[in-house]
Scaffold this motif. Sequence first.
Motif, PDB file in Angstrom:
ATOM      1  N   GLU A 193      16.497   1.120 -22.702  1.00 45.20           N
ATOM      2  CA  GLU A 193      17.042   2.374 -23.239  1.00 45.20           C
ATOM      3  C   GLU A 193      18.365   2.070 -23.941  1.00 45.20           C
ATOM      4  O   GLU A 193      19.283   1.506 -23.342  1.00 45.20           O
ATOM      5  CB  GLU A 193      17.241   3.382 -22.100  1.00 45.20           C
ATOM      6  CG  GLU A 193      18.005   4.605 -22.511  1.00 45.20           C
ATOM      7  CD  GLU A 193      17.175   5.886 -22.488  1.00 45.20           C
ATOM      8  OE1 GLU A 193      16.020   5.836 -22.027  1.00 45.20           O
ATOM      9  OE2 GLU A 193      17.702   6.922 -22.935  1.00 45.20           O
ATOM     10  N   ARG A 199      21.303   3.901 -26.427  1.00 46.38           N
ATOM     11  CA  ARG A 199      21.754   5.183 -26.966  1.00 46.38           C
ATOM     12  C   ARG A 199      23.194   5.122 -27.456  1.00 46.38           C
ATOM     13  O   ARG A 199      24.017   4.430 -26.870  1.00 46.38           O
ATOM     14  CB  ARG A 199      21.677   6.260 -25.881  1.00 46.38           C
ATOM     15  CG  ARG A 199      20.372   6.997 -25.896  1.00 46.38           C
ATOM     16  CD  ARG A 199      20.276   8.198 -24.960  1.00 46.38           C
ATOM     17  NE  ARG A 199      21.357   8.451 -24.062  1.00 46.38           N
ATOM     18  CZ  ARG A 199      21.261   8.273 -22.742  1.00 46.38           C
ATOM     19  NH1 ARG A 199      20.170   7.781 -22.177  1.00 46.38           N
ATOM     20  NH2 ARG A 199      22.284   8.574 -21.983  1.00 46.38           N
ATOM     21  N   GLN A 208      26.100   7.962 -28.220  1.00 45.18           N
ATOM     22  CA  GLN A 208      26.247   9.399 -27.992  1.00 45.18           C
ATOM     23  C   GLN A 208      27.681   9.910 -28.068  1.00 45.18           C
ATOM     24  O   GLN A 208      28.627   9.192 -27.759  1.00 45.18           O
ATOM     25  CB  GLN A 208      25.635   9.776 -26.636  1.00 45.18           C
ATOM     26  CG  GLN A 208      26.337   9.155 -25.435  1.00 45.18           C
ATOM     27  CD  GLN A 208      25.652   9.504 -24.122  1.00 45.18           C
ATOM     28  OE1 GLN A 208      24.422   9.545 -24.037  1.00 45.18           O
ATOM     29  NE2 GLN A 208      26.444   9.769 -23.090  1.00 45.18           N
ATOM     30  N   LEU A 252      29.848   9.930 -21.163  1.00 47.89           N
ATOM     31  CA  LEU A 252      28.937   8.944 -20.572  1.00 47.89           C
ATOM     32  C   LEU A 252      29.074   8.989 -19.053  1.00 47.89           C
ATOM     33  O   LEU A 252      30.175   8.928 -18.522  1.00 47.89           O
ATOM     34  CB  LEU A 252      29.302   7.564 -21.140  1.00 47.89           C
ATOM     35  CG  LEU A 252      28.698   6.284 -20.594  1.00 47.89           C
ATOM     36  CD1 LEU A 252      27.196   6.356 -20.486  1.00 47.89           C
ATOM     37  CD2 LEU A 252      29.093   5.140 -21.500  1.00 47.89           C
ATOM     38  N   GLU A 295      23.131   6.924 -15.148  1.00 48.55           N
ATOM     39  CA  GLU A 295      22.326   6.019 -15.972  1.00 48.55           C
ATOM     40  C   GLU A 295      21.788   4.863 -15.127  1.00 48.55           C
ATOM     41  O   GLU A 295      20.639   4.457 -15.264  1.00 48.55           O
ATOM     42  CB  GLU A 295      23.156   5.446 -17.136  1.00 48.55           C
ATOM     43  CG  GLU A 295      23.773   6.480 -18.050  1.00 48.55           C
ATOM     44  CD  GLU A 295      22.750   7.180 -18.959  1.00 48.55           C
ATOM     45  OE1 GLU A 295      21.595   6.716 -19.038  1.00 48.55           O
ATOM     46  OE2 GLU A 295      23.129   8.191 -19.576  1.00 48.55           O
ATOM     47  N   GLU A 322      22.127   1.092 -33.860  1.00 49.55           N
ATOM     48  CA  GLU A 322      20.963   1.053 -32.967  1.00 49.55           C
ATOM     49  C   GLU A 322      20.148  -0.221 -33.196  1.00 49.55           C
ATOM     50  O   GLU A 322      19.677  -0.844 -32.244  1.00 49.55           O
ATOM     51  CB  GLU A 322      20.091   2.295 -33.203  1.00 49.55           C
ATOM     52  CG  GLU A 322      20.711   3.613 -32.731  1.00 49.55           C
ATOM     53  CD  GLU A 322      21.719   4.228 -33.706  1.00 49.55           C
ATOM     54  OE1 GLU A 322      22.024   3.594 -34.734  1.00 49.55           O
ATOM     55  OE2 GLU A 322      22.200   5.336 -33.421  1.00 49.55           O
ATOM     56  N   ARG A 374      19.797  -0.994 -19.922  1.00 51.74           N
ATOM     57  CA  ARG A 374      20.286   0.259 -20.480  1.00 51.74           C
ATOM     58  C   ARG A 374      21.635  -0.016 -21.140  1.00 51.74           C
ATOM     59  O   ARG A 374      22.545  -0.531 -20.489  1.00 51.74           O
ATOM     60  CB  ARG A 374      20.451   1.278 -19.346  1.00 51.74           C
ATOM     61  CG  ARG A 374      20.195   2.708 -19.765  1.00 51.74           C
ATOM     62  CD  ARG A 374      20.018   3.576 -18.528  1.00 51.74           C
ATOM     63  NE  ARG A 374      18.607   3.899 -18.385  1.00 51.74           N
ATOM     64  CZ  ARG A 374      18.120   5.154 -18.372  1.00 51.74           C
ATOM     65  NH1 ARG A 374      18.937   6.174 -18.457  1.00 51.74           N
ATOM     66  NH2 ARG A 374      16.835   5.368 -18.252  1.00 51.74           N
ATOM     67  N   ILE A 410      24.429   2.096 -23.283  1.00 50.96           N
ATOM     68  CA  ILE A 410      24.833   3.406 -23.780  1.00 50.96           C
ATOM     69  C   ILE A 410      26.262   3.266 -24.295  1.00 50.96           C
ATOM     70  O   ILE A 410      27.136   2.746 -23.581  1.00 50.96           O
ATOM     71  CB  ILE A 410      24.819   4.488 -22.660  1.00 50.96           C
ATOM     72  CG1 ILE A 410      23.629   4.318 -21.719  1.00 50.96           C
ATOM     73  CG2 ILE A 410      24.896   5.891 -23.272  1.00 50.96           C
ATOM     74  CD1 ILE A 410      22.302   4.759 -22.219  1.00 50.96           C
ATOM     75  N   ARG A 433      29.551   5.231 -26.287  1.00 46.94           N
ATOM     76  CA  ARG A 433      30.163   6.468 -26.774  1.00 46.94           C
ATOM     77  C   ARG A 433      30.650   6.324 -28.202  1.00 46.94           C
ATOM     78  O   ARG A 433      31.082   5.251 -28.617  1.00 46.94           O
ATOM     79  CB  ARG A 433      31.388   6.812 -25.896  1.00 46.94           C
ATOM     80  CG  ARG A 433      31.125   7.608 -24.644  1.00 46.94           C
ATOM     81  CD  ARG A 433      30.627   9.000 -24.901  1.00 46.94           C
ATOM     82  NE  ARG A 433      31.396   9.725 -25.906  1.00 46.94           N
ATOM     83  CZ  ARG A 433      32.533  10.366 -25.674  1.00 46.94           C
ATOM     84  NH1 ARG A 433      33.057  10.390 -24.457  1.00 46.94           N
ATOM     85  NH2 ARG A 433      33.162  11.006 -26.639  1.00 46.94           N
TER      86      ARG A 433
END
Lengths: 152, 84
Positions: free
Chosen positions: A4, A6, A8, A12, A17, A60, A80, A82, A84
């Motif tokens: 995964e 991301r 965003q 967070l 997560e 990405e 994962r 992620i 910010r």
Amino acid sequence: MMKEIRVQFETLEPYKEIDALRADNKAIGAVVNFIGLMRDFNEGDTVSRMTLEHYPGMTERALEKIVDEACGRWDLMGVRVIHRVGDLDPLDPIVLVAVASAHRGEAFKACEFIIDYLKTRAPFWKKERMADGERWVDARHTDDEAEARWQS
Amino acid sequence: MIKVLYFARLREELKTESEELELDESTADIIALKLKLSARGDLWNEIFGGDETVMAALNQEVAQSDEKLKEGDEVAFFPPVTGG
């Protein structure tokens, strides 16, 4: 392999997560995570706020590539990443890299590899706000050295 | 046409987020494009004609400066990255 990735604007929540990463997989024996946080101090100055800009699309793709390379090097069960973007305050998590594997060795190495590559290859830029103005953060030579360790 | 994007400090200093340029000899590859941009003078020259480290991406992948450009390509220029 559960992957995964991301980028965003929303806050967070690293522990949510991490729980999601390992949920219901009884084969996972180790989770190693790196959480990058916003500090209120850099280069001798108090920093009150930070804005993170990125290159939508390329970011990405760059992260996918880094994670795929990690999966090729080590035997992983979940990753994962992620990150910010937007406005951040001190204490806010900037990035989470969480890696799950059967044994700790693979997860430790893959987690460090991913954050080292992310630092030098993913198109994010930090801008800091201080009491007397704003400045773009300069890239660090030590980050290039950290990346280079993985290339031998 | 090619699309050219600028990010972070470059976007702010050049007051340009993106622009479209004709594909011709002056935009044949990334080196040529940088020369064209630096010929605009002032800050453009400082950024693209000087010693500053400017990274380039072609269609969202890090690019070498001799890469040839073709119709519809997306080129991006930005400073060394500082995420994480």
